[in-house]
Each structure stands twice: as C-alpha cells, then as structure tokens.
Scaffold this active site. Structure first.
Site, PDB file in Angstrom:
ATOM      1  N   HIS A 181     -28.354 -67.143  18.054  1.00 26.88           N
ATOM      2  CA  HIS A 181     -27.354 -67.434  17.021  1.00 26.88           C
ATOM      3  C   HIS A 181     -26.035 -67.686  17.721  1.00 26.88           C
ATOM      4  O   HIS A 181     -25.923 -67.523  18.935  1.00 26.88           O
ATOM      5  CB  HIS A 181     -27.245 -66.271  16.033  1.00 26.88           C
ATOM      6  CG  HIS A 181     -26.985 -64.946  16.693  1.00 26.88           C
ATOM      7  ND1 HIS A 181     -25.723 -64.483  16.984  1.00 26.88           N
ATOM      8  CD2 HIS A 181     -27.849 -63.994  17.147  1.00 26.88           C
ATOM      9  CE1 HIS A 181     -25.814 -63.297  17.567  1.00 26.88           C
ATOM     10  NE2 HIS A 181     -27.085 -62.980  17.687  1.00 26.88           N
ATOM     11  N   ASP A 224     -31.869 -58.094  14.394  1.00 23.92           N
ATOM     12  CA  ASP A 224     -31.313 -58.928  15.470  1.00 23.92           C
ATOM     13  C   ASP A 224     -32.065 -58.741  16.786  1.00 23.92           C
ATOM     14  O   ASP A 224     -32.415 -59.728  17.451  1.00 23.92           O
ATOM     15  CB  ASP A 224     -29.832 -58.592  15.656  1.00 23.92           C
ATOM     16  CG  ASP A 224     -29.162 -59.467  16.697  1.00 23.92           C
ATOM     17  OD1 ASP A 224     -28.906 -60.648  16.395  1.00 23.92           O
ATOM     18  OD2 ASP A 224     -28.895 -58.986  17.812  1.00 23.92           O
ATOM     19  N   ASP A 266     -27.900 -56.117  11.253  1.00 22.51           N
ATOM     20  CA  ASP A 266     -27.517 -57.175  12.190  1.00 22.51           C
ATOM     21  C   ASP A 266     -28.579 -58.275  12.242  1.00 22.51           C
ATOM     22  O   ASP A 266     -29.770 -58.014  12.416  1.00 22.51           O
ATOM     23  CB  ASP A 266     -27.329 -56.566  13.585  1.00 22.51           C
ATOM     24  CG  ASP A 266     -26.571 -57.483  14.525  1.00 22.51           C
ATOM     25  OD1 ASP A 266     -26.804 -58.709  14.498  1.00 22.51           O
ATOM     26  OD2 ASP A 266     -25.734 -56.982  15.289  1.00 22.51           O
ATOM     27  N   THR A 270     -22.071 -61.488  16.780  1.00 23.81           N
ATOM     28  CA  THR A 270     -21.963 -60.158  16.170  1.00 23.81           C
ATOM     29  C   THR A 270     -20.530 -59.659  16.037  1.00 23.81           C
ATOM     30  O   THR A 270     -20.083 -59.309  14.939  1.00 23.81           O
ATOM     31  CB  THR A 270     -22.798 -59.149  16.981  1.00 23.81           C
ATOM     32  OG1 THR A 270     -24.175 -59.512  16.873  1.00 23.81           O
ATOM     33  CG2 THR A 270     -22.600 -57.733  16.460  1.00 23.81           C
ATOM     34  N   HIS A 318     -34.150 -61.844  18.573  1.00 20.16           N
ATOM     35  CA  HIS A 318     -33.893 -62.430  19.892  1.00 20.16           C
ATOM     36  C   HIS A 318     -35.165 -62.459  20.740  1.00 20.16           C
ATOM     37  O   HIS A 318     -35.428 -63.438  21.451  1.00 20.16           O
ATOM     38  CB  HIS A 318     -32.823 -61.623  20.628  1.00 20.16           C
ATOM     39  CG  HIS A 318     -31.424 -61.923  20.204  1.00 20.16           C
ATOM     40  ND1 HIS A 318     -30.879 -63.185  20.273  1.00 20.16           N
ATOM     41  CD2 HIS A 318     -30.438 -61.114  19.714  1.00 20.16           C
ATOM     42  CE1 HIS A 318     -29.626 -63.149  19.844  1.00 20.16           C
ATOM     43  NE2 HIS A 318     -29.338 -61.907  19.491  1.00 20.16           N
ATOM     44  N   ASP A 354     -24.089 -60.082   9.684  1.00 23.03           N
ATOM     45  CA  ASP A 354     -23.092 -60.862  10.407  1.00 23.03           C
ATOM     46  C   ASP A 354     -23.505 -62.322  10.589  1.00 23.03           C
ATOM     47  O   ASP A 354     -22.665 -63.215  10.617  1.00 23.03           O
ATOM     48  CB  ASP A 354     -22.805 -60.228  11.776  1.00 23.03           C
ATOM     49  CG  ASP A 354     -24.078 -59.848  12.535  1.00 23.03           C
ATOM     50  OD1 ASP A 354     -25.185 -59.994  11.974  1.00 23.03           O
ATOM     51  OD2 ASP A 354     -23.965 -59.381  13.685  1.00 23.03           O
ATOM     52  N   HIS A 355     -24.802 -62.568  10.711  1.00 19.04           N
ATOM     53  CA  HIS A 355     -25.277 -63.923  11.010  1.00 19.04           C
ATOM     54  C   HIS A 355     -26.778 -63.990  10.787  1.00 19.04           C
ATOM     55  O   HIS A 355     -27.436 -62.977  10.515  1.00 19.04           O
ATOM     56  CB  HIS A 355     -24.956 -64.306  12.459  1.00 19.04           C
ATOM     57  CG  HIS A 355     -25.469 -63.303  13.461  1.00 19.04           C
ATOM     58  ND1 HIS A 355     -26.809 -63.173  13.767  1.00 19.04           N
ATOM     59  CD2 HIS A 355     -24.822 -62.360  14.206  1.00 19.04           C
ATOM     60  CE1 HIS A 355     -26.964 -62.212  14.657  1.00 19.04           C
ATOM     61  NE2 HIS A 355     -25.778 -61.689  14.943  1.00 19.04           N
TER      62      HIS A 355
END
Length: 477
Positions: A339, A191, A36, A72, A195, A238-239
């Site tokens: 994101h 991820d 992720d 996500t 963050h 995912d990103h």
C-alpha cells in the site's frame, strides 16, 4: 397560603431551566478502533457477522478516501488531526527532515522525537486541554510525548500484547472512578498478513474471520461493562492493500548510480534525495525510465495529493502504478501485498463503521474523507476543533441528531508556506445540547398552556362569585 399557580409556575420554570442544562453537560464517550490495513471490501470476502451487526445497528460508509501517501503513520495521524500529510508533518513511515537533520523510520523505530509530531495537535491532547481524560492502546503516536503531553492513560507500543489485553485496558479506563471519555484502540492485522501473502490470497480469509471474532469480543466486553448502549464506537482503518507480483518490479539500480542519491522511502513511493549537484542527473535518468513509474520534481507533485508543501517531502518523488513494486535492487525485501499508492485507487481505501447513541441505525453513506473523522469526534465530545482539512458537514448525516450550526474559524494556523488552508472550521455543539433545547422548549410551551388555563379558570371562578353576589337581595333596614 402560596397561590397554586405560583407553585406550578416555579416548578415548571425550574424544570425548563434544569433539563436542557443537564442534557447539554452530558459527557459523550467515543472509542475509535483501527484494524490496520483493513480494506473496504474485506467485509464481503468471507462472512463477517460482527461487522455486519454494527452496520445493521449503526452506520457504514462505502468508500473512505484516505490521504496520500497511503501508509500507516501518515493516515493514523490524519485520523486524529484532520490534516493532510503535508500539514501534520508525518509524510511517510520513513522520512528525513533537512531542517532538523534527522531521520524518522518505522522500520528502525526511531519515531519518538517529538519534533516530528508537533506540526499538529492530536485529538487526545485537544480533549485533555478541554478538561477530559483520554486513553490509548497502541494507537500510533500515542506513546510519543507531543507538546509536552501523553494521553492520560496509554500503553507503550508492544506488538506482543494481545487484542484481549488491549480491550481490557480500554474497558478499565472507561469504567474507572475518573473515566476517560475518549479511547483509541489499534490492532496490527490484517496488515501484517496482507503484506506477507497479498490481499488476493485465500490465506487472508481466516485472518479476516479472526478480526471479525475480535470485533465480536470487543462488543461482548462493552456490553458486559454496560458501555455498549452509551459509547460511540467507530471502527475504521488507515488504508487498504493491493496484490503485488515479482513480475511487476521496478529496479532502481538499472537506471541510477546509487552513489548519486539516497533512498529515503521505498515502495511504492520512492522518496529520493540526490547528492549535491546530482539533482538533474538523477531526475533525467529516472524521468522516463519505466512505463509504470511516474517521476515528479517536488514542486510538480499533483495538488490533489496535498503532499508537496513539507520540508520532509524529498526533491524527487517516484510513484509506482498500482500493483508495481519499487526496489533499489533485487536483494531488497519484496512483499506480496503493498500500500502507499495513489489515494484515489479503491484498493487503497479503508473501512468505516460506527455505532452508538449519536449515530443513525442501519444507514449507509456513499463516501467520506478520512480528514472528516476529526471534526466528527470533536462534535461528539463537544470540544473545539483546531483548524483542519476535513468537513463536519460531509459526515453530519451519519448522526441521528439535528445538524449544528457552523461559523468560520478565527484561529491562526501554523501550516507550511504555500500549503492548502484547512477547510472551514465548524463550531459544533454536542447533540445532547439540541435535545435539551428541544425538551426545554416543549416544557416551556406546556408550562405556558397550563398557566393560561389556570388564569382563565381563576378569572371564571371570580366572575361566577361576583354574579352570585349580585343576585342576592339587599338586606332590609
């Protein structure tokens, strides 16, 4: 006595029939792994030898355009359906459906209502309907009952389960007496750390290195289980992630009366539901409020985002510029990395690597779309893809096999009114089928050459015998 040429004929004919059939029915294995929030350029921030090992021995796509919004749940569902968010229905991590009069929130984990997921059919269900088995270790949505089905094997989501334990389950399912042919594996990093500290922080280096070690562990376990050389491993995300700053904050309370609207989804794409009779007032107050905020009425959302044709997209959508953060007020949680921004931005793009018998070696491709993964996996599994927004043609050059033919799809769709239609459906035969056909054709050619030579030799032998007979003198009476 059975003539020699008849034995040869029957043997070769049997081979011609059996070889392509056995290859055609060979079942391919696919494992899709998502780290992720793994941005495309994390591969180069610190040494990542295991990622580069996969790249050297497999394929790598430099830029993967994911779907808007770059969050996500929308993007993980796109990967397994091939659909834009407006078509598969998971338009955000936090949603409100006015038809169902229900909310969906990743933050509050009320995501298990099947109705939110059933505007599409994910890959594991399609695979199981084709008579195969699927397994999922924490992949978003796999512990939800969708169309009355779960994956054949799955782990209910529990963030505390280690990566190693997730890998152990995947290996167990692939090597069971009744093995799966399709697996999904999910890991929350980078991820979570992205963050907390932001992607530009030096603290990201050790996290990326740790993920590289985890990929190395997965490769080691696949090799130990004798799966490495016959499983098609796809590593993606995912990103991406972008760096934020408290100096780049847009505070909605400065422009809007909080009694006039409900904030359904937050930064960087604010989904705003005005109270009854307050639409114009809310829109007018926000439309030109901040130079780094673009505000859309739902019907004015850009077509390229494929986002406005869903009941779950709110009447007003406010999109922050890259690196800017939307808060309702200063007391809300602020994250240094975020994101969800425009999917055209490179910092939102994830990775894509693949290795396995179906893929080329040491091959780099410039670009693909996340919607293309679905048709690629359907091709590898030799299952019929449902209508989707991706294109197999866009990714078939990743494969080492001959490209399959394409035919228009004939199935109907259940896309929301006014939505973009899925791209042309492509009928994809598995690559062993084409290998089988090629080998079968070669054997058939060899068979006919041998047969013709045998017949010529037989005729020559008969002719020689007749010539000898003619040369003998007649018996005297």
């Amino acid at each position: 006595m059975i003539p020699e040429f008849l034995v040869v004929s029957c043997t070769l004919a049997a081979l011609c029939h059996s070889v392509p059939l056995s290859l055609q029915t060979e079942q391919q294995k696919v494992l899709v792994v998502s780290f992720d929030g793994f941005r495309w350029d994390y591969l180069y921030k610190v040494p990542t030898p295991h990622f580069h090992y996969v790249m050297k021995n497999g394929v790598h796509v430099k830029q993967v355009t994911n779907v808007f919004i770059t969050k996500t749940y929308p993007n993980h569902y796109t990967l397994v359906t091939g659909l834009f968010a407006e078509n598969h229905g998971i338009v955000a991590n936090d949603m409100f459906d006015p038809v169902l009069n229900k909310s969906f929130s990743l933050e509050h984990m009320n995501i298990y209502d099947s109705k939110f997921w059933e505007e599409a059919t994910p890959l594991w269900i399609t695979n199981q309907r084709a008579g195969h088995a699927s397994g999922a270790a924490m992949w978003p949505g796999t512990d939800v009952k969708i169309h009355e089905s779960y994956p054949t094997h799955y782990l209910p989501y529990n963030e505390s389960v280690s990566f190693e334990d997730r890998v152990a389950k995947i290996i167990e399912w692939f090597t069971a007496k009744d093995p799966i042919n399709l697996g999904f594996l999910y890991w929350e990093e980078p991820d979570d750390t992205g963050h907390d500290v932001g992607p530009d922080s030096p603290l990201m280096g050790p996290v990326i290195s740790d993920i590289d070690h985890k990929l190395g562990y997965l490769i080691k376990m696949l090799k130990k289980a004798k799966l490495w050389n016959n499983i098609n491993l796809i590593v993606t995300s995912d990103h991406g992630m972008t760096q934020c700053s408290k100096e780049r904050v847009i505070e909605l309370d400065q422009y809007l009366d909080k009694e006039h609207y409900t904030l359904i989804d937050h930064s960087p794409v604010a989904a705003i539901l005005p109270k009854e009779g307050k639409f114009n007032e809310v829109y007018d107050a926000l439309a030109n409020a901040h130079p780094n905020l673009t505000v859309y009425k739902k019907e004015e959302i850009p077509e390229r985002w494929h986002y406005k044709h869903s009941d779950r997209v709110q009447p007003i959508v406010a999109v922050a510029d890259e690196g800017w953060y939307i808060l309702q007020n200063k007391s809300d949680e602020f994250l240094l990395g975020n994101h969800g921004y425009d999917n055209a931005l490179a910092e939102m793009h994830p990775i894509f690597l693949a290795h396995g018998p179906a893929f080329r070696k040491n091959f780099t491709k410039e670009a693909m779309n996340s919607t293309d993964l679905y048709s690629l996996v359907c091709h590898l599994l030799n299952v019929t893809a449902l209508p989707h927004n991706g294109s197999f043609r866009n990714v078939q050059d990743l494969l080492s096999s001959a490209a399959p033919k394409a035919i228009p799809y004939t199935q109907s769709t259940t896309l929301p009114l006014g939505s973009a239609k899925p791209g042309e459906y492509e009928q994809e035969e598995s690559y062993p089928y084409y290998i089988g056909i090629s080998l079968g054709s070669l054997i058939a050619i060899v068979f006919f050459v041998v047969l013709i030579k045998h017949l010529i030799r037989s005729q020559m032998h008969t002719l020689q015998y007749m010539q000898v007979e003619v040369a003998q003198p007649l018996l005297q009476a």
